[in-house]
Write an enzyme that holds these catalytic residues in place. Structure first.
Site, PDB file in Angstrom:
ATOM      1  N   HIS A  58      40.813  -9.633  89.499  1.00 30.58           N
ATOM      2  CA  HIS A  58      42.058  -8.887  89.338  1.00 30.58           C
ATOM      3  C   HIS A  58      41.715  -7.487  88.863  1.00 30.58           C
ATOM      4  O   HIS A  58      40.773  -7.326  88.088  1.00 30.58           O
ATOM      5  CB  HIS A  58      42.968  -9.595  88.310  1.00 30.58           C
TER       6      HIS A  58
ATOM      7  N   ASP B 105      47.390 -16.527  92.110  1.00 31.15           N
ATOM      8  CA  ASP B 105      47.494 -16.929  93.516  1.00 31.15           C
ATOM      9  C   ASP B 105      46.646 -18.143  93.829  1.00 31.15           C
ATOM     10  O   ASP B 105      46.865 -18.833  94.816  1.00 31.15           O
ATOM     11  CB  ASP B 105      47.071 -15.773  94.427  1.00 31.15           C
TER      12      ASP B 105
HETATM   13  N1  CMC Z   1      34.987 -12.519  95.197  1.00 30.94           N
HETATM   14  C1  CMC Z   1      33.721 -12.036  95.116  1.00 30.94           C
HETATM   15  N2  CMC Z   1      33.433 -10.849  94.558  1.00 30.94           N
HETATM   16  C2  CMC Z   1      34.442 -10.124  94.056  1.00 30.94           C
HETATM   17  C3  CMC Z   1      35.763 -10.577  94.100  1.00 30.94           C
HETATM   18  C4  CMC Z   1      36.027 -11.831  94.694  1.00 30.94           C
HETATM   19  N3  CMC Z   1      37.265 -12.315  94.775  1.00 30.94           N
HETATM   20  N4  CMC Z   1      36.591  -9.656  93.534  1.00 30.94           N
HETATM   21  C5  CMC Z   1      35.799  -8.651  93.146  1.00 30.94           C
HETATM   22  N5  CMC Z   1      34.505  -8.933  93.449  1.00 30.94           N
HETATM   23  C6  CMC Z   1      33.341  -8.096  93.143  1.00 30.94           C
HETATM   24  C7  CMC Z   1      33.268  -6.912  94.084  1.00 30.94           C
HETATM   25  O1  CMC Z   1      32.468  -7.200  95.215  1.00 30.94           O
HETATM   26  C8  CMC Z   1      32.671  -5.861  93.215  1.00 30.94           C
HETATM   27  O2  CMC Z   1      31.269  -6.074  93.156  1.00 30.94           O
HETATM   28  P1  CMC Z   1      30.264  -4.812  92.974  1.00 30.94           P
HETATM   29  O3  CMC Z   1      30.610  -4.199  91.654  1.00 30.94           O
HETATM   30  O4  CMC Z   1      28.919  -5.455  93.006  1.00 30.94           O
HETATM   31  O5  CMC Z   1      30.532  -3.902  94.128  1.00 30.94           O
HETATM   32  C9  CMC Z   1      33.234  -6.147  91.820  1.00 30.94           C
HETATM   33  O6  CMC Z   1      33.562  -7.539  91.827  1.00 30.94           O
HETATM   34  C10 CMC Z   1      34.481  -5.335  91.500  1.00 30.94           C
HETATM   35  O7  CMC Z   1      35.390  -5.469  92.587  1.00 30.94           O
HETATM   36  P2  CMC Z   1      36.450  -4.370  92.986  1.00 30.94           P
HETATM   37  O8  CMC Z   1      36.910  -4.629  94.377  1.00 30.94           O
HETATM   38  O9  CMC Z   1      35.895  -3.013  92.664  1.00 30.94           O
HETATM   39  O10 CMC Z   1      37.587  -4.682  91.949  1.00 30.94           O
HETATM   40  P3  CMC Z   1      39.081  -4.258  92.097  1.00 30.94           P
HETATM   41  O11 CMC Z   1      39.627  -4.209  90.724  1.00 30.94           O
HETATM   42  O12 CMC Z   1      39.232  -3.050  92.949  1.00 30.94           O
HETATM   43  O13 CMC Z   1      39.684  -5.490  92.933  1.00 30.94           O
HETATM   44  C11 CMC Z   1      40.931  -7.350  93.640  1.00 30.94           C
HETATM   45  C12 CMC Z   1      40.605  -6.403  92.490  1.00 30.94           C
HETATM   46  C13 CMC Z   1      42.053  -8.297  93.173  1.00 30.94           C
HETATM   47  C14 CMC Z   1      41.449  -6.556  94.840  1.00 30.94           C
HETATM   48  C15 CMC Z   1      39.665  -8.145  94.016  1.00 30.94           C
HETATM   49  O14 CMC Z   1      39.187  -8.866  92.898  1.00 30.94           O
HETATM   50  C16 CMC Z   1      39.882  -9.081  95.213  1.00 30.94           C
HETATM   51  O15 CMC Z   1      39.774  -8.638  96.350  1.00 30.94           O
HETATM   52  N6  CMC Z   1      40.182 -10.389  94.930  1.00 30.94           N
HETATM   53  C17 CMC Z   1      40.493 -11.328  95.995  1.00 30.94           C
HETATM   54  C18 CMC Z   1      41.931 -11.129  96.437  1.00 30.94           C
HETATM   55  C19 CMC Z   1      42.915 -11.636  95.413  1.00 30.94           C
HETATM   56  O16 CMC Z   1      42.808 -12.740  94.907  1.00 30.94           O
HETATM   57  N7  CMC Z   1      43.935 -10.792  95.129  1.00 30.94           N
HETATM   58  C20 CMC Z   1      45.041 -11.162  94.260  1.00 30.94           C
HETATM   59  C21 CMC Z   1      45.178 -10.277  93.103  1.00 30.94           C
HETATM   60  S1  CMC Z   1      46.307 -10.967  91.909  1.00 30.94           S
HETATM   61  C22 CMC Z   1      47.853 -10.792  92.594  1.00 30.94           C
HETATM   62  C23 CMC Z   1      48.576  -9.633  92.096  1.00 30.94           C
HETATM   63  O17 CMC Z   1      48.738  -9.466  90.875  1.00 30.94           O
HETATM   64  O18 CMC Z   1      49.011  -8.838  92.967  1.00 30.94           O
END
Ligand code: CMC
Length: 432
Positions: free
Chosen positions: A306, A364
């Site tokens: 998240h 989710d």
């Molecule tokens: N599985 C594997 N690796 C992950 C995941 C995941 N679900 N989420 C983040 N990472 C890794 C990512 O690869 C990155 O690694 P590195 O630093 O080595 O490049 C690191 O963790 C940070 O990720 P980020 O994409 O920079 O983090 P963010 O804050 O931009 O992303 C997120 C948040 C929710 C978009 C992401 O965690 C994700 O894509 N999760 C899966 C989709 C999901 O479950 N989304 C629902 C969010 S909750 C609903 C809501 O409140 O709207």
């Protein structure tokens, strides 16, 4: 809110900016005069360190796993209240008295029907359209049916639009579902509670009585409470940005619905369930964990991680309990998807990669399994999220419109395109 100042240097220039403190949570540096003082903008793609507004509605402490609506912890609201009470709280800032609650429930109930011509509007859409596509279209279309609540300068019209949106979203969502399966629309029934009514509009058919399962109704009501608001997330920021231009509330909420549809936001519960189905059995989990950790593989564990929570999502705890209640009622304790979910959660929570990156299950992860058990097709999951979130969107929209300092949202950019160049007549152009 108190304000002090902070001084920092950019090259040789010393900059003095106000620092504003909120009630709780991090303070902010007010950089509104930065450009005037330095000729520079700030750069923060994805707004990871940027507060876009002041708000009194929702507070999240992502490190501690705290979520408060108007100061009340989410678990207390989910345990003791109902969704319409949460809607009242988000809109008015206080929990209602018994008389206020009765009046509010009555008002929302009286707005649940949609203009009869909306049924014909639906007929213009393809049967196989994704229900979220239907929601974007039909919520936007409300502004073509309810002109008498689109004058945003009139507080009464703003409130009526808010009631209409909270009341009519479940009706539109149920119509989207019925339309996709070729069944007749079911009109709302005012004696029922908000979640009960929605279940009936989705599942009743004219040829037999529909009996509402109280465990399902309670679970759905909880899902609505848990999803009602989440401060300045992507769809809420979209609603605020659309609203900042003075667009009418129905158009703004349609923009929010469109943004929610994306798999990184509201589409994640759909994506999480698809992923659990794809994993299929507990034995396959290590393969998928390895893929999630592989930098060259775009695969992510859906329902994990998240932007804000770097601890267990407090909503996920309640959702997990609700999920077990629903599956228990159905005698589905041994559901293979749940087995995969529980084992995936266990492995991920003990895996170095997930621990180090603070990737916990989010709401989710469990909501998809619960909704599936209640009979909703995967394509309806994000629609249910939208039905819940409309209360937060409209409360945030109202707060913005009623803020005397409100301005049109207009971010800056770092331009990295071509410098100025002269037009070349077409005959003189060469392929580059
Ligand atoms: N599985 C594997 N690796 C992950 C995941 C995941 N679900 N989420 C983040 N990472 C890794 C990512 O690869 C990155 O690694 P590195 O630093 O080595 O490049 C690191 O963790 C940070 O990720 P980020 O994409 O920079 O983090 P963010 O804050 O931009 O992303 C997120 C948040 C929710 C978009 C992401 O965690 C994700 O894509 N999760 C899966 C989709 C999901 O479950 N989304 C629902 C969010 S909750 C609903 C809501 O409140 O709207």
């Amino acid at each position: 809110m108190s304000a002090t100042t902070g001084t920092f240097n950019i090259g040789d220039t010393s900059v003095n900016m106000p620092v504003k403190a909120g009630t709780i949570g991090p303070s902010v540096v007010d950089i509104g005069k930065l450009y005037a003082q330095t000729g520079m903008f700030t750069y923060d793609p994805g707004f990871t360190s940027t507060a876009s507004c002041e708000s009194e509605i929702t507070y999240i402490d992502g490190d501690e796993g705290v979520l408060l609506y108007r100061g009340y912890p989410i678990d207390q609201l989910a345990e003791h209240g109902d969704h319409l009470e949460t809607c009242y709280l988000l809109l008015y800032g206080q929990l209602p008295t018994a008389a206020q609650k009765k009046d509010f429930d009555h008002r929302i109930t009286r707005h649940t029907m949609v203009h009869e011509q909306m049924a014909r509007f639906f007929q213009g859409l393809r049967r196989d359209a994704h229900p979220m596509a239907i929601m974007v279209a039909s919520v936007g279309a409300l502004s073509a049916f309810y002109h008498d609540s689109t004058d945003i300068s009139d507080p009464r019209q703003r409130m009526i639009a808010s009631f209409r949106l909270i009341a009519k979203m479940p009706t539109l969502a149920a119509m989207a579902y019925k339309y996709s399966i070729g069944q007749p629309f079911v009109y709302p029934k005012n004696e029922l509670g908000y979640a009960e009514n929605f279940l009936r509009m989705c599942y009743a058919v004219p040829c037999e009585e529909y009996k509402i399962n109280p465990i399902f109704a309670r679970a759905l009501d909880r899902i609505f409470i848990l999803h009602a608001d989440h401060e300045q997330n992507a769809s809420t920021s979209t609603v605020r940005l659309a609203g900042s231009s003075g667009a009418n509330p129905f158009a703004c909420i349609a923009a929010g619905v469109a943004c929610l549809w994306g798999p990184a936001h509201g589409g994640a519960n759909e994506a999480a369930l698809k992923m659990l189905t794809e994993i299929g059995t507990v034995e396959n989990i290590p393969k998928f964990i390895a893929r999630a950790k592989d930098k060259n593989d775009p695969f992510r564990l859906m329902g994990f991680g998240h932007r804000v929570y770097k601890n267990y999502d407090p909503r996920a705890k309640i959702m997990q309990q609700t999920c077990h209640e629903v599956l228990g009622q159905l005698g589905m304790k041994d559901d293979p998807l749940l087995d995969v979910a529980v084992e995936l959660e266990r492995i991920a929570l003990s895996d170095e990669y997930f621990i180090e990156k603070k990737l916990y299950p989010n709401i989710d992860f469990y909501s998809g399994i619960t909704l599936k058990a209640m009979g909703f097709p995967v394509s309806m999951f994000t629609v249910l999220f939208a039905v819940a979130r409309v209360s937060g969107w409209i409360a945030q929209w109202k707060e913005m419109i009623e803020d005397p300092g409100q301005k049109i949202g207009r971010p800056r950019q770092l331009y990295i395109g071509s410098p100025k160049r002269d037009y070349v007549p077409i005959a003189e152009r060469v392929t580059k």
